[in-house]
Design a protein around this motif. Sequence first.
Motif, PDB file in Angstrom:
ATOM      1  N   LYS A 664      -0.826  -1.394  12.492  1.00 42.63           N
ATOM      2  CA  LYS A 664      -1.308  -1.720  11.135  1.00 42.63           C
ATOM      3  C   LYS A 664      -2.233  -3.123  11.323  1.00 42.63           C
ATOM      4  CE  LYS A 664       1.204  -1.553   7.713  1.00 42.63           C
ATOM      5  NZ  LYS A 664       2.436  -1.636   6.558  1.00 42.63           N
ATOM      6  N   ALA A 667      -5.334  -2.020  12.872  1.00 47.76           N
ATOM      7  CA  ALA A 667      -6.104  -1.022  11.825  1.00 47.76           C
ATOM      8  C   ALA A 667      -6.768  -1.696  10.770  1.00 47.76           C
ATOM      9  CB  ALA A 667      -4.988   0.061  11.346  1.00 47.76           C
ATOM     10  N   LEU A 736      -0.914   5.079   7.169  1.00 52.09           N
ATOM     11  CA  LEU A 736      -2.288   4.326   6.750  1.00 52.09           C
ATOM     12  C   LEU A 736      -3.106   4.922   5.822  1.00 52.09           C
ATOM     13  CD1 LEU A 736      -2.909   3.382  10.495  1.00 52.09           C
ATOM     14  CD2 LEU A 736      -2.018   1.931   8.658  1.00 52.09           C
ATOM     15  N   ALA A 761      -7.955   5.155  11.597  1.00 49.06           N
ATOM     16  CA  ALA A 761      -6.240   5.536  11.629  1.00 49.06           C
ATOM     17  C   ALA A 761      -6.106   6.540  12.578  1.00 49.06           C
ATOM     18  CB  ALA A 761      -5.932   5.692   9.992  1.00 49.06           C
TER      19      ALA A 761
END
Length: 813
Positions: A664, A667, A736, A761
């Motif tokens: 994450k 991302a 996500l 993602a």
Amino acid sequence: MQSGQSGQRAVAGTARFHVRKVAVCGAGVMGAQIAAHCVNAGVPVVLFDLPAKEGDKNGIAKRAIAQLAKLNPAPLGTAALADLIIPANYDDDLHRLAECDLVIEAIAERLDWKRDLYQKLAPAIKHDAIIASNTSGLSITQLAAALPESLRHRFCGVHFFNPPRYMALVELIPTADTRPALLDLLETFLVSQLGKGVVRAKDTPNFIGNRIGVFGILSVFAQADTFGLPYELVDELTGTRLGRAKSGTFRTADVVGLDTLAHVIRTMQDQLPQDPFHSHFGVPDVVDGLVQQGALGQKTGAGFYRKEGKAILRLDPAKKEYVPADTKIDESVAAILAERDPAKKLRALHDSDHPQAQFLWAILRDSFHYSAVHLEAIADTARQVDLAMKWGFGHAQGPFEIWQSAGWHDVANWIQQDIDAGKTLSAAPLPQWATRGPVWEAQGVHTAAGSWNPRHKRFEGRSSLPVYQRQIGAPRLVGEVQDLDAAVVYENDALRCWTLPAPHPQDVLIVSFKTKMHTLSPGVVRGIVHAVDLAEASYKALVIGQLEDPFSAGADLKAMLPAFLEGGAAAVEPIEREMQDMVLRLRYAQVPVVAALAGLALGGGCELAVHCAQRVAHFETYIGLVEVGIGLVPGAGGLAFCARRAAELQAEAAPDAPLLAFVKKFALAVASAQVSKSALDARNMGYLRASDPIVMNRHELLYVAVRQAQALAEAGWRAPLPSRFPVAGRDGIATLKAQLLNMKVGGYISEHDFVVAEKVAQVLCGGDVDPVSLVDEAWMLKRERDAFLELLVQPKTQERIAGILETGKPVRN
């Protein structure tokens, strides 16, 4: 390099100088920001101020430290560095001075206040500390008189320019008592550990930078009035077109603060009564009036300019009201300023009858005239004057450089003609050295032998301090010897492969790009692969780095566009594959490859860097994967790197740490096109590792990178073995995607932003596979390549690409 301690060379008769901790006395704007830049360099600071009258006695210093996080531009490389600044007060904490190797006083410009403070500090200062005042123009000799005689040999002026993190110039001002060896040590610390450009100035009012720079501002005020030019036109004329800061003159005054400008002008007026230009040292009426009204510039919302909504208004002094700022530069004058030949440019300005051109000739002539008249009094050589204006005021060239490059004889004659005609701001003649003798014969003050010293009547070379031997490719002034005698191994239109001359290591190959903004054209990509081949065949290591910023602004979209227009996405696929193959060639090269990063390292530049064995970064490195801004995903191994790095970080953490938490982080950075605010911030983002050195002085970057590469080779470096790593899989994609959907519904991202971020993602999580499935690089690169090509054919992505190519600005659609 950035570290917790700072070591310097030994000077004969002086112990080795370590700055383990710095004391900054005065938590005002400058003091707090000097403290911030010290901790940027890894040097802890004790920040002193007066005890607060209520509550926590360290409240003043604590509030100053907290305020650092709110300033723009940011004084700190990362917000967490504020913890390295220890708040203190003069009542309770003077014992902390015994821990400090350097004490910098930075309180208000009042001689009596500074003297009182010195008497309070003196008993607590350690016996071998260096003591310095950050005064912008007060007499260092008079300040020294307030210290016990036993401390005076360790005292000097050290004038940082604002903001300290970003402005290169530091003026170093000794007294007659300052021990030369200690001055050398302090200069070395400032240059190497804080990354500064040091100019040694004489102890005269306002020293060099403000003496010449503020006179230049007063000249602009006077000549703008003479030629009847409005403020916005003057700023256009005295900005980047003239090789100066983009903000020009009046906008710069607003940024600095009109009260601050008025104070510096009054210092010149009060302390320089014998200056032949003294009649022009008064605070201009318009400045005085604005200060009295409380219109101090940017910090109060109004000065020479005021912003109303999106409109920028400028003051009309005749009407005493703000009017639209819309006067434009004349096309003929713009054409003169665009002339590349400095001699032709200055002659055209001098010969033109246009008021705008005559204004420009007048302010340049004034700067030449004033600098020549005062050179002997304020500096040892002309070099210090030119560097002070370049480093402290953002000028592309100093006054003597401009004069020399435009033709010393012609310009000197023009100045004298204007003096005789009464057009100059003073009737003072040019000094004899400017119109006859060695300077006249050499046609300038800067020569291969050095720069002119009018007191000694000779050309003197650059500083011989060892710290300057670490600087590779540092710019030279006009007329100086360009002394980087590189040996070119291979060169084409895209790049150059070269080695450093002795005594630097010659077994490390360096590759530098020749493209605009050092973009990755197909020629650069193929050239990098060839450089790896050369390094593996004949050298111990390879360094990828540029002598000038940036490292690389990313892939060359213009080079890719013809292939796309002719053959669509299918024609781009081989280009993408070639870039991916190039970064893998770097990762698995049989010699260590080190990226020397400075300035921008965006998109493909970031992807190239993260695949090297190591990175050496200048503190001001701004790195990130920004492709989503043009509607694409990183396509040269960037997402594959992020997925692999997330797995590595998860493995280094607790055994039960969820992989998605690390995914994450990457991302978010990629989907928001986040760019680091410093090299330290890039470490936090994951693009740099803790083992990647950070260099504070830009000109030491290649020196450190080459030796780092050589050390890796000598230590038996081996390329990593290809291996599989876990990915977050379909569960990670779902999580996500849900968060992205919330952002779209909330209006934080557009529909196309969502489409692009969803692709990010999908690739980062490894595609439609089970959580923690093991994949290899080939799998990840295929996902990345497919996503890139799928987005390339999207109309909205094509709109974004066209917009960035046409305007240089991202399109939001």
